[in-house]
Design a protein around this motif. Structure first.
Motif, PDB file in Angstrom:
ATOM      1  N   GLY A  96       0.760  -1.231   0.000  1.00  0.00           N
ATOM      2  CA  GLY A  96       0.000   0.000   0.000  1.00  0.00           C
ATOM      3  C   GLY A  96       0.792   1.283   0.000  1.00  0.00           C
ATOM      4  N   ARG A  97       1.998   1.267  -0.513  1.00  0.00           N
ATOM      5  CA  ARG A  97       2.825   2.472  -0.510  1.00  0.00           C
ATOM      6  C   ARG A  97       2.842   3.092  -1.905  1.00  0.00           C
ATOM      7  NH1 ARG A  97       6.458   2.888   3.985  1.00  0.00           N
ATOM      8  NH2 ARG A  97       7.757   4.223   2.651  1.00  0.00           N
ATOM      9  N   GLU A  98       2.603   4.390  -1.965  1.00  0.00           N
ATOM     10  CA  GLU A  98       2.511   5.072  -3.243  1.00  0.00           C
ATOM     11  C   GLU A  98       3.859   5.209  -3.947  1.00  0.00           C
ATOM     12  OE1 GLU A  98       0.527   8.779  -2.794  1.00  0.00           O
ATOM     13  OE2 GLU A  98      -1.403   7.874  -2.231  1.00  0.00           O
ATOM     14  N   ASP A  99       4.954   5.094  -3.193  1.00  0.00           N
ATOM     15  CA  ASP A  99       6.271   5.269  -3.821  1.00  0.00           C
ATOM     16  C   ASP A  99       6.862   3.972  -4.348  1.00  0.00           C
ATOM     17  OD1 ASP A  99       6.622   4.215  -1.265  1.00  0.00           O
ATOM     18  OD2 ASP A  99       8.532   5.248  -0.933  1.00  0.00           O
ATOM     19  N   ILE A 100       6.117   2.857  -4.270  1.00  0.00           N
ATOM     20  CA  ILE A 100       6.614   1.559  -4.732  1.00  0.00           C
ATOM     21  C   ILE A 100       5.779   1.069  -5.905  1.00  0.00           C
ATOM     22  CG2 ILE A 100       6.918  -0.874  -4.126  1.00  0.00           C
ATOM     23  CD1 ILE A 100       7.522  -0.049  -1.287  1.00  0.00           C
ATOM     24  N   TRP A 101       6.477   0.596  -6.936  1.00  0.00           N
ATOM     25  CA  TRP A 101       5.819  -0.096  -8.039  1.00  0.00           C
ATOM     26  C   TRP A 101       5.810  -1.585  -7.708  1.00  0.00           C
ATOM     27  CZ3 TRP A 101       8.436  -1.543 -13.272  1.00  0.00           C
ATOM     28  CH2 TRP A 101       7.470  -2.077 -14.151  1.00  0.00           C
ATOM     29  N   TYR A 102       4.635  -2.169  -7.530  1.00  0.00           N
ATOM     30  CA  TYR A 102       4.488  -3.595  -7.263  1.00  0.00           C
ATOM     31  C   TYR A 102       4.345  -4.289  -8.620  1.00  0.00           C
ATOM     32  CZ  TYR A 102       3.528  -1.686  -2.669  1.00  0.00           C
ATOM     33  OH  TYR A 102       3.610  -0.984  -1.488  1.00  0.00           O
ATOM     34  N   ALA A 103       5.301  -5.157  -8.949  1.00  0.00           N
ATOM     35  CA  ALA A 103       5.369  -5.696 -10.307  1.00  0.00           C
ATOM     36  C   ALA A 103       5.886  -7.125 -10.294  1.00  0.00           C
ATOM     37  CB  ALA A 103       6.278  -4.823 -11.172  1.00  0.00           C
ATOM     38  N   THR A 104       5.547  -7.865 -11.345  1.00  0.00           N
ATOM     39  CA  THR A 104       6.121  -9.189 -11.543  1.00  0.00           C
ATOM     40  C   THR A 104       7.533  -9.038 -12.094  1.00  0.00           C
ATOM     41  OG1 THR A 104       5.290  -9.390 -13.801  1.00  0.00           O
ATOM     42  CG2 THR A 104       3.842 -10.181 -12.030  1.00  0.00           C
ATOM     43  N   ASN A 105       8.269 -10.132 -12.099  1.00  0.00           N
ATOM     44  CA  ASN A 105       9.628 -10.110 -12.655  1.00  0.00           C
ATOM     45  C   ASN A 105       9.624  -9.612 -14.097  1.00  0.00           C
ATOM     46  OD1 ASN A 105      11.231 -13.035 -11.084  1.00  0.00           O
ATOM     47  ND2 ASN A 105      10.083 -11.353 -10.194  1.00  0.00           N
TER      48      ASN A 105
END
Length: 289
Positions: free
Chosen positions: A217-226
């Motif tokens: 839930g952090r706006e400064d992180i891109w949550y992504a697959t490899n």
């Protein structure tokens, strides 16, 4: 000459990715944790080791193909290769290693109906020949088991070293360091990997539940697959620059983001768009007709 730094989508400087191997029944509980917190994960599967149809799970077992197809269909997840039946690729004749890689990719693409570009080396073992075979088979990234305790993007995506294993004693300290840091130059990637069945064997599901809650839930992180991170970096690497560095053009089919200096404001560069990089200013113009 103005420096230009890559930024992840929406101008972020941080990315978080996860990777879990073998396609075991515990992936169902792990996937539920990740889905609850909006975390993305790459699951590395052996196409020759699915449990038989109708298997009733009683202990740590591989998923059936049908259960795997249902579980990993979630858009938060990516399927990647792990060789057909989990051999040590570095100890096999090249013709057999190549078959293990290519046929695993072909089978998983047929099963899951999507293009597969990544893998994790079984046992983490590889050599120069195995890396070459991966490249020949269309694999664009391959994860090792060598923990770096760093957040650098890889110099070679076919020897992609993770930050750490989920059971690494350094995980809490690394997590806090990643969350609190403010990056201004090169973007950073936090990469955690493991096997879901270990949580049952070691009775420590609270470890991954706590980690997921802490980083979510952090706006400064891109949550992504490899593969999302690898393909984005590849697109950024295709940007076309003037010989004197005065402008840059995006030839890709997606928007990429950049900053013109350490700590500079991030800017999007749309497909086909050209941006001037003149000293002290940022200006855009339509791509040349």
């Amino acid at each position: 000459m103005k420096q230009l730094h890559m930024r992840f989508p929406q101008g972020r400087t941080k990315a978080l990715t996860l990777s879990y191997d073998d396609g075991c029944m515990e992936d169902r509980r792990l996937a539920a944790i990740f889905a609850r917190h909006g975390l993305k994960c790459t699951f590395n599967l052996n196409s020759g080791l699915f449990s038989p149809p109708g298997t009733v799970y009683t202990a740590t077992q591989r998923l059936t193909l049908e259960d795997a197809k249902n579980l990993y269909a979630d858009p938060l997840f990516e399927v990647a290769c792990h060789a057909i039946d989990h051999p040590n690729l570095a100890q096999m004749p090249p013709v057999f290693s190549y078959r293990q890689i290519l046929h695993d990719r072909m089978a998983l693409e047929q099963h899951f109906g999507c293009r597969i570009t990544g893998m994790a080396y079984p046992y983490g073992t590889y050599n120069d020949e195995v890396v070459r075979l991966c490249r020949s088979a269309g694999i664009r990234y391959a994860r090792t088991v060598h923990s770096t305790h760093r957040f650098d993007l890889p110099a070679d995506w076919l020897t992609l070293h993770p930050t750490c294993h989920h059971a690494d004693p350094a995980l809490p300290e690394l997590t806090e360091r990643f969350l609190s840091a403010q990056y201004t130059a090169s973007p950073q990637m936090f990469y955690v990997w493991g096997h879901s069945y270990k949580f049952s064997q070691e009775d420590n599901w609270s470890l991954i539940e706590g980690f997921a809650e802490r980083v979510a839930g952090r706006e400064d992180i891109w949550y992504a697959t490899n593969s999302e991170i690898e393909s984005y970096c590849r697109d950024f690497g295709r940007l076309e620059f003037a010989a004197d560095g005065s402008f840059v053009r995006n030839p890709n089919a997606r928007t990429v983001w950049f900053a013109c200096s350490d700590g500079g404001e991030p800017h999007p560069l749309a497909p086909g768009e050209t941006a001037r990089l003149e000293a002290g200013e940022y200006a855009q113009k339509e791509a040349a007709k």
